[in-house]
Design a protein around this motif. Structure first.
Motif, short mmCIF file in Angstrom:
data_model
loop_
_atom_site.label_atom_id
_atom_site.label_comp_id
_atom_site.label_asym_id
_atom_site.label_seq_id
_atom_site.Cartn_x
_atom_site.Cartn_y
_atom_site.Cartn_z
N SER A 26 0.83 -1.21 0.00
CA SER A 26 0.00 0.00 0.00
C SER A 26 0.86 1.26 0.00
CB SER A 26 -0.91 0.01 1.22
OG SER A 26 -0.14 0.21 2.39
N LYS A 27 0.23 2.37 -0.31
CA LYS A 27 0.92 3.66 -0.24
C LYS A 27 1.37 3.94 1.19
CE LYS A 27 -1.46 5.83 -4.12
NZ LYS A 27 -2.32 6.96 -4.54
N THR A 28 0.55 3.52 2.15
CA THR A 28 0.90 3.72 3.56
C THR A 28 2.16 2.93 3.92
OG1 THR A 28 -1.44 4.04 4.08
CG2 THR A 28 0.02 3.50 5.93
N GLU A 29 2.24 1.67 3.47
CA GLU A 29 3.43 0.86 3.73
C GLU A 29 4.67 1.48 3.09
OE1 GLU A 29 2.73 -3.74 3.86
OE2 GLU A 29 1.38 -2.87 2.35
N ALA A 30 4.50 1.97 1.86
CA ALA A 30 5.62 2.61 1.15
C ALA A 30 6.07 3.86 1.89
CB ALA A 30 5.24 2.93 -0.28
N ALA A 31 5.13 4.68 2.33
CA ALA A 31 5.46 5.91 3.06
C ALA A 31 6.20 5.58 4.35
CB ALA A 31 4.19 6.70 3.35
N GLU A 32 5.74 4.55 5.05
CA GLU A 32 6.40 4.14 6.29
C GLU A 32 7.83 3.68 6.02
OE1 GLU A 32 6.03 0.24 8.94
OE2 GLU A 32 4.20 1.44 8.99
N ALA A 33 8.01 2.85 5.00
CA ALA A 33 9.34 2.32 4.68
C ALA A 33 10.29 3.42 4.23
CB ALA A 33 9.23 1.25 3.59
N LEU A 34 9.77 4.39 3.48
CA LEU A 34 10.61 5.45 2.94
C LEU A 34 10.67 6.68 3.85
CD1 LEU A 34 9.51 5.15 -0.78
CD2 LEU A 34 11.42 4.05 0.38
N LYS A 35 9.96 6.60 4.96
CA LYS A 35 9.94 7.68 5.95
C LYS A 35 9.55 9.02 5.31
CE LYS A 35 13.37 5.45 8.94
NZ LYS A 35 13.08 4.12 8.53
N MET A 36 8.40 8.99 4.65
CA MET A 36 7.85 10.21 4.07
C MET A 36 6.35 10.22 4.25
SD MET A 36 7.99 9.61 -0.11
CE MET A 36 9.75 9.66 -0.19
N VAL A 42 2.73 8.40 -4.87
CA VAL A 42 1.81 8.45 -6.00
C VAL A 42 1.37 7.04 -6.40
CG1 VAL A 42 1.52 9.15 -8.42
CG2 VAL A 42 2.84 10.59 -6.85
N LYS A 43 2.33 6.13 -6.56
CA LYS A 43 2.03 4.79 -7.05
C LYS A 43 3.11 3.83 -6.58
CE LYS A 43 -0.29 2.03 -9.90
NZ LYS A 43 -1.48 1.40 -9.49
N VAL A 44 2.72 2.58 -6.36
CA VAL A 44 3.66 1.53 -5.96
C VAL A 44 3.54 0.39 -6.96
CG1 VAL A 44 4.30 -0.06 -4.10
CG2 VAL A 44 3.34 2.17 -3.53
N TYR A 45 4.67 0.01 -7.58
CA TYR A 45 4.70 -1.06 -8.57
C TYR A 45 5.57 -2.20 -8.06
CZ TYR A 45 3.18 2.58 -11.87
OH TYR A 45 2.50 3.60 -12.50
N PRO A 46 4.98 -3.30 -7.65
CA PRO A 46 5.81 -4.43 -7.21
C PRO A 46 6.44 -5.15 -8.40
CG PRO A 46 3.48 -4.98 -7.05
CD PRO A 46 3.56 -3.56 -7.51
N LYS A 47 7.71 -5.45 -8.29
CA LYS A 47 8.45 -6.23 -9.29
C LYS A 47 9.02 -7.45 -8.57
CE LYS A 47 7.72 -3.36 -12.60
NZ LYS A 47 6.78 -3.71 -13.64
N GLN A 48 9.70 -8.32 -9.30
CA GLN A 48 10.15 -9.57 -8.70
C GLN A 48 11.14 -9.36 -7.54
OE1 GLN A 48 11.71 -12.47 -11.39
NE2 GLN A 48 11.91 -14.01 -9.81
N HIS A 49 12.14 -8.51 -7.73
CA HIS A 49 13.17 -8.37 -6.71
C HIS A 49 13.21 -7.00 -6.05
CE1 HIS A 49 14.83 -12.29 -7.61
NE2 HIS A 49 14.74 -12.00 -8.87
N VAL A 53 8.65 2.81 -6.59
CA VAL A 53 7.75 3.75 -5.93
C VAL A 53 7.84 5.08 -6.67
CG1 VAL A 53 7.17 4.95 -3.79
CG2 VAL A 53 8.06 2.61 -3.70
N VAL A 54 6.68 5.56 -7.10
CA VAL A 54 6.58 6.89 -7.68
C VAL A 54 6.13 7.80 -6.55
CG1 VAL A 54 5.47 8.34 -9.43
CG2 VAL A 54 5.97 5.93 -9.94
N TYR A 55 6.88 8.87 -6.34
CA TYR A 55 6.58 9.77 -5.22
C TYR A 55 6.84 11.21 -5.63
CZ TYR A 55 11.66 9.66 -4.74
OH TYR A 55 13.00 9.74 -4.99
N LEU A 56 6.35 12.11 -4.84
CA LEU A 56 6.57 13.53 -5.09
C LEU A 56 7.76 13.98 -4.23
CD1 LEU A 56 2.88 14.81 -4.89
CD2 LEU A 56 4.19 14.24 -6.95
N ASN A 57 8.72 14.65 -4.89
CA ASN A 57 9.84 15.16 -4.11
C ASN A 57 9.41 16.41 -3.35
OD1 ASN A 57 9.92 17.31 -5.94
ND2 ASN A 57 11.76 16.55 -7.00
#
Length: 138
Positions: A26-36, A42-49, A53-57
Motif C-alpha cells: 500500500s501507499k501507507t506501507e511505502a510511506a512508512e518504509a521510505l519515511k515520508m 503516487v504509485k507503488v509497482y511491485p516487481k520480482q526483486h 515507488v513513484v513519489y513527489l519530491n
C-alpha cells in the motif's frame, strides 16, 4: 561446488521462499518504509526483486526509484511467517541456509534483521526440541 550447494546460495526471492511481487504494497506501507508522508506517494509497482515507488519530491515533482523489499515491514513479517511455517528440521534446514545468506548479503534495517534472526533461532530450537521429544516417544 556442486549444483545443490549453488542452489542454496540464493536470496529468499530467487529461491522462491518469498514472492514479494505478489504482495499488494500500500501507499501507507511505502510511506512508512521510505519515511515520508503518505500524501507524497503516487504509485507503488511491485516487481520480482524490487519495488518501484513513484513519489513527489519536496518540490512536488514526480520521481520514481527502485527500493528493496527488505526496507518494508512486510518483508520481515513474511519472512518470519515463512520460518514459522516449517514444521520440522528437514524443511527448516534449507530455509535456514537461505535466510543466513540473505542476511549476510543484502542490506536490512538492523531491527528487522535482528527480528528475523531471533525468529529463525527460536524456530530451530523448537524444531530440535520437538524432534527429540518425538524420538523419545517412539
Amino acid at each position: 561446488m556442486t549444483r545443490k550447494t549453488r542452489n542454496t546460495r540464493q536470496s529468499l526471492t530467487a529461491s522462491g521462499w518469498l514472492k514479494p511481487q505478489r504482495w499488494q504494497i500500500s501507499k501507507t506501507e511505502a510511506a512508512e518504509a521510505l519515511k515520508m508522508p503518505v500524501n507524497r506517494i503516487v504509485k507503488v509497482y511491485p516487481k520480482q526483486h524490487q519495488v518501484i515507488v513513484v513519489y513527489l519530491n519536496k518540490k512536488g515533482q514526480k520521481c520514481s526509484s527502485f527500493f528493496s523489499y527488505r526496507l518494508f515491514s512486510r518483508w520481515e513479517q513474511e519472512t518470519i511467517a515463512t520460518i514459522a511455517s516449517c514444521r520440522n528440521q528437514q524443511t527448516l534446514a534449507p530455509l535456514e541456509i537461505i535466510v543466513q545468506y540473505d542476511l549476510e548479503h543484502f542490506k536490512y534495517p538492523v531491527q528487522s534483521a535482528d527480528a528475523i534472526w531471533e525468529a529463525l533461532l527460536h524456530h530451530i530450537r523448537r524444531a530440535i526440541t520437538e524432534q527429540r521429544h518425538t524420538q523419545q516417544c517412539a
